[in-house]
Design an enzyme around this catalytic site. Structure first.
Site, PDB file in Angstrom:
ATOM      1  N   HIS A  82       0.067  51.318 -14.662  1.00  0.00           N
ATOM      2  CA  HIS A  82       0.850  50.541 -13.700  1.00  0.00           C
ATOM      3  C   HIS A  82      -0.101  49.780 -12.783  1.00  0.00           C
ATOM      4  O   HIS A  82      -1.125  50.314 -12.371  1.00  0.00           O
ATOM      5  CB  HIS A  82       1.730  51.491 -12.872  1.00  0.00           C
ATOM      6  CG  HIS A  82       2.546  50.798 -11.832  1.00  0.00           C
ATOM      7  ND1 HIS A  82       3.701  50.122 -12.135  1.00  0.00           N
ATOM      8  CD2 HIS A  82       2.359  50.638 -10.494  1.00  0.00           C
ATOM      9  CE1 HIS A  82       4.202  49.593 -11.035  1.00  0.00           C
ATOM     10  NE2 HIS A  82       3.420  49.890 -10.019  1.00  0.00           N
ATOM     11  N   ASP A 161      16.141  53.595  -6.778  1.00  0.00           N
ATOM     12  CA  ASP A 161      14.970  52.833  -6.326  1.00  0.00           C
ATOM     13  C   ASP A 161      15.239  51.341  -6.412  1.00  0.00           C
ATOM     14  O   ASP A 161      14.839  50.571  -5.527  1.00  0.00           O
ATOM     15  CB  ASP A 161      13.728  53.184  -7.162  1.00  0.00           C
ATOM     16  CG  ASP A 161      12.583  52.239  -6.832  1.00  0.00           C
ATOM     17  OD1 ASP A 161      12.108  52.288  -5.683  1.00  0.00           O
ATOM     18  OD2 ASP A 161      12.199  51.419  -7.686  1.00  0.00           O
ATOM     19  N   ARG A 168      14.633  46.925   0.764  1.00  0.00           N
ATOM     20  CA  ARG A 168      13.360  46.930   1.505  1.00  0.00           C
ATOM     21  C   ARG A 168      12.726  45.551   1.493  1.00  0.00           C
ATOM     22  O   ARG A 168      12.161  45.094   2.476  1.00  0.00           O
ATOM     23  CB  ARG A 168      12.395  47.957   0.896  1.00  0.00           C
ATOM     24  CG  ARG A 168      12.733  49.390   1.260  1.00  0.00           C
ATOM     25  CD  ARG A 168      11.902  50.371   0.436  1.00  0.00           C
ATOM     26  NE  ARG A 168      10.499  50.097   0.504  1.00  0.00           N
ATOM     27  CZ  ARG A 168       9.657  50.283  -0.519  1.00  0.00           C
ATOM     28  NH1 ARG A 168      10.096  50.744  -1.680  1.00  0.00           N
ATOM     29  NH2 ARG A 168       8.380  50.013  -0.402  1.00  0.00           N
ATOM     30  N   SER A 183       8.719  55.084  -4.632  1.00  0.00           N
ATOM     31  CA  SER A 183       9.298  54.029  -5.463  1.00  0.00           C
ATOM     32  C   SER A 183       8.553  53.905  -6.794  1.00  0.00           C
ATOM     33  O   SER A 183       9.153  53.936  -7.874  1.00  0.00           O
ATOM     34  CB  SER A 183       9.227  52.703  -4.679  1.00  0.00           C
ATOM     35  OG  SER A 183       9.479  51.609  -5.495  1.00  0.00           O
ATOM     36  N   LYS A 187       9.833  55.640 -10.882  1.00  0.00           N
ATOM     37  CA  LYS A 187       9.956  54.869 -12.124  1.00  0.00           C
ATOM     38  C   LYS A 187       9.000  55.386 -13.182  1.00  0.00           C
ATOM     39  O   LYS A 187       9.343  55.507 -14.359  1.00  0.00           O
ATOM     40  CB  LYS A 187       9.665  53.391 -11.855  1.00  0.00           C
ATOM     41  CG  LYS A 187      10.793  52.711 -11.084  1.00  0.00           C
ATOM     42  CD  LYS A 187      10.474  51.281 -10.764  1.00  0.00           C
ATOM     43  CE  LYS A 187       9.474  51.144  -9.654  1.00  0.00           C
ATOM     44  NZ  LYS A 187       9.782  50.270  -8.556  1.00  0.00           N
TER      45      LYS A 187
HETATM   46  N1  URA Z   1       6.101  48.370  -6.294  1.00  0.00           N
HETATM   47  C1  URA Z   1       7.161  49.200  -6.409  1.00  0.00           C
HETATM   48  O1  URA Z   1       7.639  49.460  -7.489  1.00  0.00           O
HETATM   49  N2  URA Z   1       7.646  49.733  -5.283  1.00  0.00           N
HETATM   50  C2  URA Z   1       7.158  49.477  -4.073  1.00  0.00           C
HETATM   51  O2  URA Z   1       7.641  50.010  -3.115  1.00  0.00           O
HETATM   52  C3  URA Z   1       6.068  48.603  -3.977  1.00  0.00           C
HETATM   53  C4  URA Z   1       5.562  48.066  -5.105  1.00  0.00           C
END
Ligand code: URA
Length: 425
Positions: A82, A161, A168, A183, A187
């Site tokens: 990621h 999320d 957000r 967050s 995932k």
């Molecule tokens: N990427 C995400 O998936 N979540 C966040 O809060 C910030 C960056």
């Protein structure tokens, strides 16, 4: 339970229980509390924080709000990667086939770009025919047969999320360590990999502006991984300078193709080799030195390149049809000296204004536009030499000046910042 009491508790810096966090998140997903109430909750967390246990509670509730992918039928080591979003970041396109060439599976669900950072999904979409939505079975088959698959993030993963992250973004409450950590990790954990390598960008073009905060975020994510028995490794990498020489969807795919033809920018090569080595060494339990040797071998022998073409082809993409048909505007240097910096934020704003990215998820983007640099940090440039080419379909006011101003050119050469800052595991 009452939302207002839970919010007040956090405003008074008290600790929240699992059921209180669960109540807030699930009520919001089910539309039982509105955006305003959820915003108050988010702001209470933003200003007063969450401790590690509370951060884990939030992550867990968000994981359970959607599907959890089971990849155990692959019977192979599985590693996910990621990136927290960088300017010109095409690392996924490069490392996925390299790692898959070693028998390690790389299942990637990627996002679309929003705001200034481009998304891997948009880059892949610039390849005619490439399928981003595979069924669960096709995704698993692709992993079994090819070893890597990159698809669009499922709408069914970490549903809470998705809704909270969108809010957000809307209210400007993104840069909170517990909120970012929960967050991302919700995932990643729901996506089913055993090992998760995170490329955490630090600097001007990233949302983590300094090493101290980035280190705190990295440590939080590693600790969350421990709750789930997942190996999480975070590399902090410098994002003050764009990654590679191209920014823009099709241009970045082209840069990835050239990478496999052994034409590469030094910093992009260094980070790509490092991240692939980390993924391989942790998935196969071998040393970094051995993994790095393997990576270099795969690149030099052409095996990684073949895997790249195999992957794109098997997901329906036809790389020969990749088109960059925008108009070109060449920008030359107005000074002589050494390039001591390239402002990634300025360049990403320019590429955004050219139309390569979107404000809203539903906006259309232009895959052909962007910026291709011919010079990079550490190099000498003479007045009149080409610094870069702007690919455009609609002109942006002063676009040549913006590109020119993003280059910091001095008489004396300064030492470059290293691309890899540190790794936390
Ligand atoms: N990427 C995400 O998936 N979540 C966040 O809060 C910030 C960056």
């Amino acid at each position: 339970m009452k939302a207002v009491e839970i919010i007040e508790k956090k405003q008074n810096k008290e600790l929240l229980s699992y059921s209180e966090i669960e109540y807030m998140v699930n009520s919001y997903v089910k539309n039982k509390i509105n955006d305003k109430t959820m915003s108050d909750f988010i702001w209470a967390i933003y200003y007063n924080g969450l401790n590690l246990t509370e951060t884990y509670y939030l992550t867990d509730v968000m994981i359970k709000s959607g599907d959890i992918i089971d990849l155990s039928s692959l019977n192979k080591p599985v590693v996910d990667k990621h990136s927290t979003g960088g300017v010109g970041d095409k690392i996924t396109l490069i490392v996925s086939p390299i790692v898959a060439s070693t028998g390690v599976c790389v299942p990637k669900m990627s996002g679309r770009g929003l705001g200034l950072t481009g998304g891997t999904v948009d880059k892949l979409e610039s390849i005619p025919g490439y399928k981003l939505n595979l069924s669960k079975k096709a995704f698993i088959d692709q992993l079994k047969n090819v070893g890597c698959a990159v698809i669009s993030q499922s709408e069914k993963i970490a549903v809470a999320d998705k809704k909270i992250y969108a809010l957000r973004n809307e209210i400007g409450a993104v840069d909170s360590i517990p909120l970012i950590a929960s967050s991302i990790m919700s995932k990643k954990i729901a996506s089913g990999s055993d090992v998760i390598v995170i490329d955490l960008k630090v600097g001007k073009g990233a949302f983590m502006k300094n090493i101290k905060d980035a280190t705190k975020l990295a440590k939080t994510m590693v600790k969350i991984g421990e709750f789930y028995n997942k190996k999480v490794i975070c590399t902090l990498s410098d994002m003050n300078i764009p990654l590679g020489l191209n920014i823009g969807n099709a241009l970045e795919v082209k840069e990835a193709i050239n990478f496999f033809k052994n034409v590469h920018d030094k910093r992009l090569y260094e980070l790509s080799v490092y991240i692939s080595s980390l993924m391989i060494s942790s998935a196969k339990n071998i040393s970094m030195a051995r993994a790095k040797k393997l990576v270099i071998n795969l690149l030099e022998s052409g095996h990684a390149k073949n895997k790249f073409y195999e992957w794109i082809r098997s997901q329906g993409g036809d790389i020969t049809k990749l088109k960059i048909d925008a108009k070109k505007y060449i920008v030359v240097s107005d000074k002589t000296g050494y390039i001591n910096g390239i402002d990634s934020q300025k360049l990403s704003q320019l590429v955004f204004d050219l139309g390569a990215n979107r404000v809203k998820k539903t906006d259309k983007i232009d895959y052909s536009v962007g910026v291709s640099l011919t010079k990079t940090v550490g190099q000498r440039v003479t007045k009149g030499e080409i610094l870069g080419v702007i690919y455009y379909n609609k002109k942006v006011e002063n676009m040549d000046k913006i590109l020119l101003d993003s280059f910091i050119i001095d008489r004396k050469k300064k030492r470059n910042k290293k691309i890899i800052i540190k790794t936390i595991k």
